[in-house]
Design a protein around this motif. Structure first.
Motif, PDB file in Angstrom:
ATOM      1  N   THR A 179      -1.199   6.590  -1.890  1.00  0.00           N
ATOM      2  CA  THR A 179      -2.124   7.081  -0.874  1.00  0.00           C
ATOM      3  C   THR A 179      -2.011   6.244   0.386  1.00  0.00           C
ATOM      4  N   HIS A 202      -4.942   6.214   2.267  1.00  0.00           N
ATOM      5  CA  HIS A 202      -6.360   6.117   2.621  1.00  0.00           C
ATOM      6  C   HIS A 202      -7.110   5.103   1.763  1.00  0.00           C
ATOM      7  N   VAL A 250      -9.795   6.727  -0.646  1.00  0.00           N
ATOM      8  CA  VAL A 250      -9.228   7.262  -1.882  1.00  0.00           C
ATOM      9  C   VAL A 250      -8.927   6.115  -2.836  1.00  0.00           C
ATOM     10  N   SER A 306       3.128  10.845   7.165  1.00  0.00           N
ATOM     11  CA  SER A 306       2.910  12.262   6.883  1.00  0.00           C
ATOM     12  C   SER A 306       4.068  13.204   7.159  1.00  0.00           C
ATOM     13  N   GLY A 339      -3.891  11.987   0.019  1.00  0.00           N
ATOM     14  CA  GLY A 339      -4.076  11.539   1.386  1.00  0.00           C
ATOM     15  C   GLY A 339      -2.871  10.889   2.034  1.00  0.00           C
ATOM     16  N   PRO A 340      -1.977  11.649   2.566  1.00  0.00           N
ATOM     17  CA  PRO A 340      -1.799  13.097   2.505  1.00  0.00           C
ATOM     18  C   PRO A 340      -0.943  13.513   1.315  1.00  0.00           C
ATOM     19  N   CYS A 383      -7.401  15.913  -0.843  1.00  0.00           N
ATOM     20  CA  CYS A 383      -8.596  15.405  -0.164  1.00  0.00           C
ATOM     21  C   CYS A 383      -8.569  15.787   1.320  1.00  0.00           C
ATOM     22  N   ASN A 384      -7.580  16.540   1.718  1.00  0.00           N
ATOM     23  CA  ASN A 384      -7.417  17.012   3.087  1.00  0.00           C
ATOM     24  C   ASN A 384      -6.545  18.255   2.975  1.00  0.00           C
TER      25      ASN A 384
END
Length: 148
Positions: free
Chosen positions: A14, A16, A19, A71, A101-102, A128-129
């Motif tokens: 991740t 994030h 998360v 990303s 994420g992402p 989560c997105n």
């Protein structure tokens, strides 16, 4: 609790911190051995977005190479990351790999049908997105999520 050998090894991939904090809580409740290395430790920087073919849609505008590192994972970049010893080593002993994420961070595994056998581990995508954040309009990526 479970013995150390019975406790599943879980790899979290991740970008994030929220998360990561949530997964630490889950891991404590489920008695998992959770690893969440930085992306730099598992994704080879030589596979940068600058060194691979651009996304068909152009993706999101990049503020920095770091944003692209996280990303923008095109098909060719996913191939490069898959061949990396760093990623292979991170996956090698995980009973479960959670990607969140992402979700694009899972593209190397999805594109190369990892795990090929259940004994190699399991892959869990935590949305989560948007699942296509940074990859909007990439038809090859969308196909990775459709049933065979």
């Amino acid at each position: 609790g479970q013995s150390a050998t019975a406790r599943p090894k879980v790899l979290l991939i991740t970008a994030h911190s929220g998360v990561r904090a949530n997964m630490r809580w889950v891991a404590a409740k489920l008695d998992w051995r959770l690893r969440s290395p930085s992306l730099d430790r598992i994704f080879d920087k030589s596979c940068s977005s600058k060194s691979t073919k651009p996304l068909p849609s152009g993706g999101l505008p990049l503020d920095s190479e770091r944003a692209g590192f996280i990303s923008r994972i095109s098909s060719s970049r996913a191939d490069c990351l898959w061949r990396s010893e760093k990623l292979q080593a991170a996956l090698s002993d995980a009973a479960l790999v959670v990607v969140a994420g992402p979700t694009a961070l899972a593209r190397p595994m999805l594109q190369h049908d990892w795990p090929a056998q259940p004994s190699q581990g399991r892959l869990l995508l935590w949305l989560c997105n948007r699942f296509d954040y940074g990859l909007e309009g990439d038809a090859e990526y969308y196909k990775l999520f459709s049933a065979p």
